[in-house]
Design an enzyme around this catalytic site. Structure first.
Site, mmCIF file in Angstrom:
data_model
loop_
_atom_site.group_PDB
_atom_site.id
_atom_site.type_symbol
_atom_site.label_atom_id
_atom_site.label_comp_id
_atom_site.label_asym_id
_atom_site.label_seq_id
_atom_site.Cartn_x
_atom_site.Cartn_y
_atom_site.Cartn_z
ATOM 1 N N HIS A 210 2.382 3.974 -14.755
ATOM 2 C CA HIS A 210 4.003 4.779 -15.104
ATOM 3 C C HIS A 210 3.710 5.633 -16.461
ATOM 4 C CE1 HIS A 210 8.456 5.871 -14.850
ATOM 5 N NE2 HIS A 210 8.194 6.302 -14.149
ATOM 6 N N LYS A 212 3.712 7.362 -20.226
ATOM 7 C CA LYS A 212 2.825 8.738 -20.765
ATOM 8 C C LYS A 212 2.994 8.012 -22.318
ATOM 9 C CE LYS A 212 6.345 8.607 -17.324
ATOM 10 N NZ LYS A 212 7.341 7.723 -16.594
ATOM 11 N N ASP A 217 -5.327 12.726 -33.224
ATOM 12 C CA ASP A 217 -6.280 12.223 -33.757
ATOM 13 C C ASP A 217 -5.851 10.510 -34.277
ATOM 14 O OD1 ASP A 217 -7.655 14.714 -33.938
ATOM 15 O OD2 ASP A 217 -6.767 15.103 -34.947
ATOM 16 N N HIS A 383 16.365 11.199 -16.464
ATOM 17 C CA HIS A 383 15.382 10.591 -15.685
ATOM 18 C C HIS A 383 15.173 9.834 -17.564
ATOM 19 C CE1 HIS A 383 10.686 10.219 -15.310
ATOM 20 N NE2 HIS A 383 11.634 10.024 -14.450
ATOM 21 N N LYS A 385 15.062 7.444 -20.535
ATOM 22 C CA LYS A 385 14.984 5.999 -20.199
ATOM 23 C C LYS A 385 15.511 5.254 -22.125
ATOM 24 C CE LYS A 385 11.394 7.083 -17.774
ATOM 25 N NZ LYS A 385 12.761 7.487 -15.859
ATOM 26 N N ASP A 390 23.150 -2.607 -31.135
ATOM 27 C CA ASP A 390 23.739 -3.233 -31.846
ATOM 28 C C ASP A 390 23.279 -1.777 -33.107
ATOM 29 O OD1 ASP A 390 24.890 -5.327 -31.294
ATOM 30 O OD2 ASP A 390 23.250 -6.343 -32.591
#
Length: 465
Positions: A210, A212, A217, A383, A385, A390
């Site tokens: 999952h 990404k 470079d 979608h 995440k 704090d």
């Protein structure tokens, strides 16, 4: 078929079910799961044997044999990199650093890329500027307008002599046509499907990559929740507009992301991609790459969230599309409330997976009863995440708050300790909460009885969601 042959077949299925039940008792992660599988395999093997074959395993076998982590040092910060300049706030996350067997590193530039249009403009421009090596990994790649934009850039870079390596998940990208891959290969792009291709994992559908990750470079990296598809640009109702966040990193943690890609690449191809040194960066943020997956000896994803939440003293703000916490994370959130921490969870108002949405609604009800403030994002599908701890710490990545991300998927996030970056994340989430509706107990209590039953049934599948 004769009666004797039918009887023999039934007996054989029950014998196989008995052996599978023993395997389930020995290897299933939780007692509840072991009981469920064992009873089903013993009583109804003709119904449960095939699902157990595809879904029963809880460990991705073989991956760690070729990628043994370095021995744990006596200090969580020990490394060849000078770590004297890391933010003092990193020390409270020493358990996460030890779990990852890598230290926090200092000297990072971090930038939030909010929503698909802005994020892909920056990411595609960075890819188009690659001069030596381009590493690209997505869970989903679609052969649509955005997918073809990516394809064209990859072909152009390969034609210019850049080493281009691409990974996509075989299940997440199941709809990607072969011609898309063949065109890239014909143009000099090394592209592979991440699959459980070793015999011990071949039949497993539970395990998915999952992550990404884009590394340009060895100097710039991108991680987050965005995949390659027009829906991530908010172009496909009814989920549009699509709310998501990507993170751009520059600094020494790019080397860790590059190595993470290399581990996945080596598992599939047997070879290493080109690995470039990450140049120095004049940024000030301290960061730790957090990687998790089903090959880990511990449940790294769940431990990461629980450890981070347990260190909160002022606030824990979470954004997740799938709110299906396990016992450890649920307890960490409830304890934070009891400490007087401002705990808020942002979840979608629209479902993309009905079963997960039903289970999430029940978990949201229990969370509200425990004093956790839960909000539903209204404009479109959420979608994103994101985790804010704090006033100095935040994490962005691919990890959802569910069992699939905790223990079944290969995931990645970056935990940053930097007041400036945390303030940027707080500003972003404050705006998101402004477009959200608070959830109260009536959402569950006023639901029709059969819908409430469906929520409880959906929750039975928490370990697979």
């Amino acid at each position: 078929m004769t009666a004797s042959a039918l009887t023999l077949g039934i007996v054989l299925l029950h014998v196989l079910g008995m052996f599978a039940a023993m395997h389930a008792v020995m290897h299933t992660r939780t007692p509840q799961g072991a009981i469920g599988w064992a009873l089903g395999l013993l009583v109804l093997p003709y119904v449960t044997l095939l699902p157990y074959l595809y879904l029963g395993s809880s460990r991705f076998l073989g991956y760690r044999v070729a990628h043994r982590p370095p021995p744990r040092s006596t200090s969580a910060a020990a490394d060849t990199t000078d770590t004297t300049a890391i933010d003092a706030g990193c020390t409270r996350f020493a358990a996460i650093s030890a779990l990852q067997r890598r230290p926090f590193r200092s000297g990072h530039k971090l930038r939030l890329l909010i929503d698909g249009e802005a994020a892909f403009e920056v990411m595609l421009a960075a890819m188009a500027a690659a001069e030596h090596c381009l590493l690209v990994q997505f869970f989903i790649i679609h052969d649509d307008a955005l997918g073809r934009r990516l394809q064209q850039i990859l072909l152009e870079r390969a034609a210019a002599g850049v080493h281009v390596c691409v990974l996509f998940d075989g299940i997440g990208s199941h709809a990607l046509p072969r011609r898309y891959v063949d065109t890239l290969r014909a143009g000099g792009v090394a592209i592979h499907r991440f699959a459980t291709h070793r015999w011990r994992n071949r039949l497993q559908l539970n395990f998915r990559n999952h992550r990404k990750i884009v590394v340009v470079d060895g100097a710039r990296a991108f991680i987050g929740g965005l995949n390659v598809g027009d829906e991530y640009l908010g172009l496909k109702p009814p989920l549009a507009p699509w709310r998501d966040t990507q993170l751009e990193l520059q600094g020494p943690a790019v080397a860790d992301l590059q190595q993470l890609f290399a581990d996945d690449w080596q598992w599939i191809t047997g070879d290493l991609p080109p690995l470039l040194p990450s140049p120095p960066c004049d940024g000030h943020a301290s960061a730790l790459v957090v990687a998790s997956g089903p090959a880990d000896p511990q449940e790294t994803g769940s431990l990461f969230f629980a450890a981070a939440i347990n260190e909160a003293r002022q606030r824990v703000w979470l954004s997740t599309p799938y709110y299906v916490p396990d016992n450890a994370v649920r307890a960490a959130l409830q304890l934070a409330v009891l400490r007087g921490v401002d705990v808020r969870v942002l979840i979608p108002a629209r479902p993309d997976h009905r079963t997960v949405f039903l289970a999430s609604t029940l978990h949201a009800y229990h969370a509200v009863r425990a004093g956790i403030r839960v909000f539903r994002y209204q404009p479109g599908f959420l979608h994103q995440k994101a985790l804010l701890i704090d006033r100095d710490s935040a994490a962005i990545g691919s990890m959802n708050l569910d069992s699939r991300s905790f223990r079944l998927n290969f995931e990645v996030a970056a935990l940053a300790v930097d007041p400036v970056f945390a303030a940027d994340v707080a500003t972003m989430l404050t705006e998101d909460f402004r477009h959200a509706r608070a959830v109260d107990e009536r959402e569950y209590r006023d639901a029709p009885y059969l819908r409430r039953v469906a929520m409880h049934v959906a929750r039975l599948f928490d370990p697979l969601l």
